[in-house]
Design an enzyme around this catalytic site. Structure first.
Site, mmCIF file in Angstrom:
data_model
loop_
_atom_site.group_PDB
_atom_site.id
_atom_site.type_symbol
_atom_site.label_atom_id
_atom_site.label_comp_id
_atom_site.label_asym_id
_atom_site.label_seq_id
_atom_site.Cartn_x
_atom_site.Cartn_y
_atom_site.Cartn_z
ATOM 1 N N SER A 26 5.135 -10.753 -14.736
ATOM 2 C CA SER A 26 5.061 -12.137 -14.236
ATOM 3 C C SER A 26 4.727 -13.144 -15.332
ATOM 4 O O SER A 26 5.051 -14.328 -15.197
ATOM 5 C CB SER A 26 4.021 -12.233 -13.118
ATOM 6 O OG SER A 26 2.766 -11.731 -13.541
ATOM 7 N N ASP A 43 -7.562 -17.174 -11.061
ATOM 8 C CA ASP A 43 -6.562 -16.427 -11.830
ATOM 9 C C ASP A 43 -6.604 -16.925 -13.272
ATOM 10 O O ASP A 43 -6.098 -18.011 -13.579
ATOM 11 C CB ASP A 43 -5.179 -16.645 -11.217
ATOM 12 C CG ASP A 43 -4.073 -15.883 -11.943
ATOM 13 O OD1 ASP A 43 -4.337 -15.347 -13.037
ATOM 14 O OD2 ASP A 43 -2.946 -15.837 -11.414
ATOM 15 N N HIS A 89 -2.428 -15.928 -15.396
ATOM 16 C CA HIS A 89 -1.183 -16.691 -15.378
ATOM 17 C C HIS A 89 -1.424 -18.129 -15.836
ATOM 18 O O HIS A 89 -2.555 -18.597 -15.882
ATOM 19 C CB HIS A 89 -0.584 -16.657 -13.971
ATOM 20 C CG HIS A 89 -0.190 -15.283 -13.530
ATOM 21 N ND1 HIS A 89 -1.015 -14.482 -12.766
ATOM 22 C CD2 HIS A 89 0.923 -14.553 -13.777
ATOM 23 C CE1 HIS A 89 -0.427 -13.322 -12.545
ATOM 24 N NE2 HIS A 89 0.748 -13.333 -13.150
#
Length: 418
Positions: free
Chosen positions: A148, A390, A393
């Protein structure tokens, strides 16, 4: 005998020809003037869009200022505040952005993370030029392979180029495990291929890859690599999925024998399998290969601010230190193994060493303004950033745009020397 048209008709034809020529000249002057006003220089690929929006294909020129000097390491430098040339796009101007990365739309109130520009110490990066890159990619495929994080780099690249294309001449389709952006006018594609370990694993499903017991086939790559064959520019990345635990379930050879491998050992074996495919399958005269170094995490605020007990949540500025900063979110053993495997290859693979420069950007993560398991965080979850932030990311626009600017600089340099 050829009959000449009457004088008044010849005069009308002459006036029409002069008028048409004048319009074309005025159009060219206007485009040149706008190019000079906005960019300070003329880019021949930008010059003309004539009738029916047909792009006039002209040779690309790469100036000396756009070529990275041999003695310049673009990965050494510092972040400069720049609210003039950055960002290159906005959340509103790029409809292809997914909810995982649209931090402002998801509730983040500050936007400073979008306005930092990477400045190498010994040279300047060329300004990203979408039309010039698309011309280089004419009739070609550019593919990002990885997890990702790499998908975020793909999203960034799509947003960097899509604004110069008409809506009817661009498209994005999802054919799992691939995402394919097509620039119709250039017969060019920018693609993403989901392969979080590069080699095969039980996490290779593009959407259903969260498994309780990860399992990696260290010697198997064929199911993936058949999708990479013939791609003109390949950009590989694999890191964070290896770092879940110190040991990983894996097999090397027989599927009947599964062992627990030390992660760094398993990573080396996987990279050697990948390297064998590179040497066997890549044609260096027509294909280019890059490998992205690890994207760092910012899970522990005590690393950059002693005495604190948080993470990347609420961080709005890069790490400002006069010395090189290196936190636990980057594994040096993994970095050494990447360099060693690439260094032994007979086929040229360039390492895009984005780790150090990204390590300063504690402010650029999605934090509580992204998705978890495909859904935006609830109000209650956002109120508990220590659990739910998070710090892996990245928001877009943001740090991955710099990675693509560096990639663009190398692609431009290759074109210049070819």
């Amino acid at each position: 005998m050829t009959t000449q048209p009457p004088p008044d008709r010849r005069l009308s034809q002459l006036i029409f020809a002069v008028a048409l020529t004048s319009l074309l000249v005025l159009g060219m002057v206007r485009v040149v003037f706008e190019s000079l006003k906005n960019k300070g220089s003329i880019n021949v690929v930008d010059l003309l869009k004539l009738q029916n929006h047909r792009v006039v294909r002209l040779p690309i020129t790469v100036s000396d200022d756009e070529v990275i000097p041999d003695d310049c390491n673009v990965f050494e430098g510092k972040w400069i505040w720049d609210n003039i040339s950055a960002p290159h796009y906005t959340e509103e101007s790029c409809s292809y952005l997914v909810k995982q990365v649209t931090c402002r739309r998801n509730g983040r109130t500050d936007s400073n993370y979008q306005n930092w520009r990477w400045q190498p110490s010994a040279c300047n990066l060329p300004r990203f030029n979408a039309l010039k890159l698309l011309e280089i990619l004419r009739n070609k495929r550019l593919m990002f392979v990885g997890d990702s994080i790499q998908r975020g780099m793909f999203d960034s690249m799509v947003c960097l180029v899509q604004s110069v294309l008409e809506d009817r001449k661009k498209s994005l389709v999802r054919i799992p495990p691939r995402k394919i952006f097509r620039a119709e006018e250039y017969n060019a594609t920018i693609e993403f291929y989901w392969a979080p370990f590069i080699v095969e694993s039980n996490s290779d499903h593009a959407t259903n890859h969260s498994v309780l017991r990860r399992f990696v086939k260290l010697g198997s790559i064929d199911n993936h690599s058949k999708q990479w064959e013939g791609v003109d520019i390949l950009v590989f990345e694999s890191y964070i999925w290896w770092m879940y635990k110190p040991l990983i379930n894996a097999t090397y050879g027989s599927l009947d024998k599964v062992d627990e491998y030390n992660v760094t050992t398993a990573y080396r074996l996987a990279m050697e399998t990948w390297g064998n495919w590179i040497e066997k399958s890549i044609n260096p005269s027509s294909q280019t290969v890059f490998f992205m170094s690890m994207s760092p995490t910012h899970l522990w605020s005590w690393e950059w601010e002693a005495g604190t007990d948080g993470n990347c949540f609420s961080e709005t500025q890069p790490i400002q230190k006069p010395i090189i900063y290196w936190g636990t979110g980057s594994n040096l053993d993994i970095m050494r193994r990447i360099k060693k495997v690439i260094g032994k290859l007979k086929i040229k693979v360039r390492l895009l060493n984005i780790t150090q420069l990204s390590k300063y950007r504690k402010d650029g993560h999605t934090s509580v303004y992204g998705e978890r398991k495909g859904k935006l965080l609830t109000k209650e979850e956002r109120a508990d950033p220590k659990t739910y932030a998070d710090c892996i990311h990245w928001c877009l626009p943001g740090v991955p745009d710099t990675w693509n600017q560096i990639l663009y600089a190398h692609i431009l340099q290759d074109y210049h020397t070819s």
